[in-house]
Scaffold this active site. Structure first.
Site, PDB file in Angstrom:
ATOM      1  N   LYS A   1     -52.395 -33.833  -3.772  1.00 11.07           N
ATOM      2  CA  LYS A   1     -51.507 -33.694  -2.611  1.00 11.07           C
ATOM      3  C   LYS A   1     -51.487 -34.985  -1.803  1.00 11.07           C
ATOM      4  O   LYS A   1     -50.437 -35.447  -1.359  1.00 11.07           O
ATOM      5  CB  LYS A   1     -51.953 -32.501  -1.746  1.00 11.07           C
ATOM      6  CG  LYS A   1     -51.617 -31.175  -2.406  1.00 11.07           C
ATOM      7  CD  LYS A   1     -52.308 -29.973  -1.779  1.00 11.07           C
ATOM      8  CE  LYS A   1     -52.036 -28.743  -2.658  1.00 11.07           C
ATOM      9  NZ  LYS A   1     -52.737 -27.533  -2.222  1.00 11.07           N
TER      10      LYS A   1
ATOM     11  N   GLN B   1     -56.806 -25.727   2.296  1.00 12.89           N
ATOM     12  CA  GLN B   1     -56.919 -25.517   0.850  1.00 12.89           C
ATOM     13  C   GLN B   1     -57.691 -24.228   0.566  1.00 12.89           C
ATOM     14  O   GLN B   1     -58.803 -24.033   1.061  1.00 12.89           O
ATOM     15  CB  GLN B   1     -57.625 -26.730   0.210  1.00 12.89           C
ATOM     16  CG  GLN B   1     -57.713 -26.656  -1.299  1.00 12.89           C
ATOM     17  CD  GLN B   1     -56.338 -26.671  -1.983  1.00 12.89           C
ATOM     18  OE1 GLN B   1     -55.489 -27.488  -1.653  1.00 12.89           O
ATOM     19  NE2 GLN B   1     -56.122 -25.753  -2.906  1.00 12.89           N
TER      20      GLN B   1
ATOM     21  N   ASP C   1     -47.649 -24.027   4.020  1.00  7.58           N
ATOM     22  CA  ASP C   1     -47.819 -23.136   2.862  1.00  7.58           C
ATOM     23  C   ASP C   1     -46.931 -21.897   2.988  1.00  7.58           C
ATOM     24  O   ASP C   1     -46.852 -21.092   2.056  1.00  7.58           O
ATOM     25  CB  ASP C   1     -49.292 -22.699   2.733  1.00  7.58           C
ATOM     26  CG  ASP C   1     -50.022 -23.460   1.628  1.00  7.58           C
ATOM     27  OD1 ASP C   1     -49.322 -24.060   0.779  1.00  7.58           O
ATOM     28  OD2 ASP C   1     -51.263 -23.437   1.610  1.00  7.58           O
TER      29      ASP C   1
END
Ligand code: NDP
Length: 307
Positions: A54, A98, A121
């Site tokens: 990422k 994460q 997200d």
């Protein structure tokens, strides 16, 4: 005739380039680049790889990334405090925590704490509500990027019969709503679905997001269907591999030399003969997800953009 391969890597590169050009345009006007804060708790090797990928994607696009690493013993309070400070920080546009978080941490409450405006997200109930209403907002990266690719490939969705296997908050459910938004007739299948092969055989668009190597057999696929394989599974068992990768000599060779090989939820070698088009694993949905994250971070900074 063999199915067309939907090259996720190539499409993702196009998305990354699109984001890079937009970021360059933003910064050329004197505005700061979008910024993504990535929170990694603990030292899970797979999570470290995901975070590294990422951060690399950010550098390709010009998005700035800020990594926050906490040790595996970090308390709920410490993680909450970090999220609160990132929420309050005007120089941060997107926050990504994460997953998975260590067991002692209530992941749901951490995700709920992220400001919906920075929820790249797309897992906050506010953003899920916007998706349900068909309104613009931050949407989960994997299904968003899959839709981006299906549209770019001109896959007909209006009136198409779509079956999504999997009902997770991060893939299955949002995928189904996005297909519905494009006027597909959508069925969501899961572990209690009866006659899954029969249901799949009706699908013009079949999305597999299960996490079970090679579960979807070639005979489950309607001739000419578009098959999107979201699953990423590591296989180390030679007997299983021989069964589900029978027509994939390169993968079997990888297993022999490296002791492990990646595969999707669909038996790619079998599906090739029936599907009209299909995403491979690796090189299909995986790279798309990261490109989707870049688009979301840009959108979090500039919600008026249409990508
Ligand atoms: P989850 O484990 O959260 O969900 C799996 C879903 O599959 C569940 O809804 C489950 O049903 C269903 N399922 C399990 N077994 C069966 C079965 N025998 N028959 C029918 N349905 C079944 O997984 P995720 O959605 O998070 O991920 C799915 C896969 O996609 C994984 O392999 C993951 O690694 C991969 N992934 C890949 C990404 C990428 O970038 N390519 C991004 C995110 C995920 P039930 O709800 O009834 O238990």
């Amino acid at each position: 005739m063999a199915a067309e391969i939907l090259d996720g890597k190539k499409h993702a590169d196009g998305m990354i380039e699109e984001v890079r050009a937009r970021v360059a345009e933003i910064t050329s006007r004197g505005k700061r680049a979008p910024a993504l804060a990535v929170v990694l708790v603990g030292d899970d090797p797979a999570s470290q790889v995901y975070v590294r990928n990422k951060v690399t994607a950010c550098s390709r696009t010009g998005i700035s990334s800020i990594e926050h690493r906490l040790n595996a013993g970090a308390t709920q309070g410490e993680i909450n405090t970090l999220v609160d400070s990132l929420n309050a920080d005007d120089s941060v546009d997107g926050i990504l925590v994460q997953l998975p978080l260590p067991r002692h941490v209530d992941a749901k409450s951490v995700l709920l704490r992220i400001s919906p405006a920075k929820d790249v997200d797309g897992l906050h109930p506010y953003n899920q509500g916007l998706l349900l209403q068909g309104a613009k907002g931050l949407r989960p990266c994997t299904p968003s990027a899959v839709m981006h690719m299906l549209k770019a490939h001109g896959v007909p969705m209006k009136g198409a019969r779509a079956v999504v296997i999997g009902r997770s908050e991060i893939v299955g459910k949002p995928m189904a709503f996005m297909l519905l938004e494009e006027h597909a007739t959508v069925t969501i299948a899961h572990s209690r679905t009866q006659d899954l092969p029969g249901l799949c055989r009706q699908a013009d668009i079949l999305v597999a997001a299960i996490g079970r190597p090679g579960m979807v057999e070639g005979s489950w696929i309607k001739p000419g269907a578009v098959v999107v394989d979201v699953g990423i599974n590591e296989v180390t068992d030679e007997l299983l591999a021989a069964k589900i990768m029978a027509n994939e000599p390169k993968k079997l060779e990888t297993l022999k030399t490296k002791g492990r090989v990646l595969c999707g939820d669909v038996r790619f070698g079998e599906a090739l003969h029936t599907a009209g088009s299909i995403t491979p694993v690796p090189g299909g949905v995986g790279p798309l997800t990261i490109a989707g994250l870049m688009m979301n971070t840009l959108f979090a900074q500039t919600p008026s953009l249409t990508l």
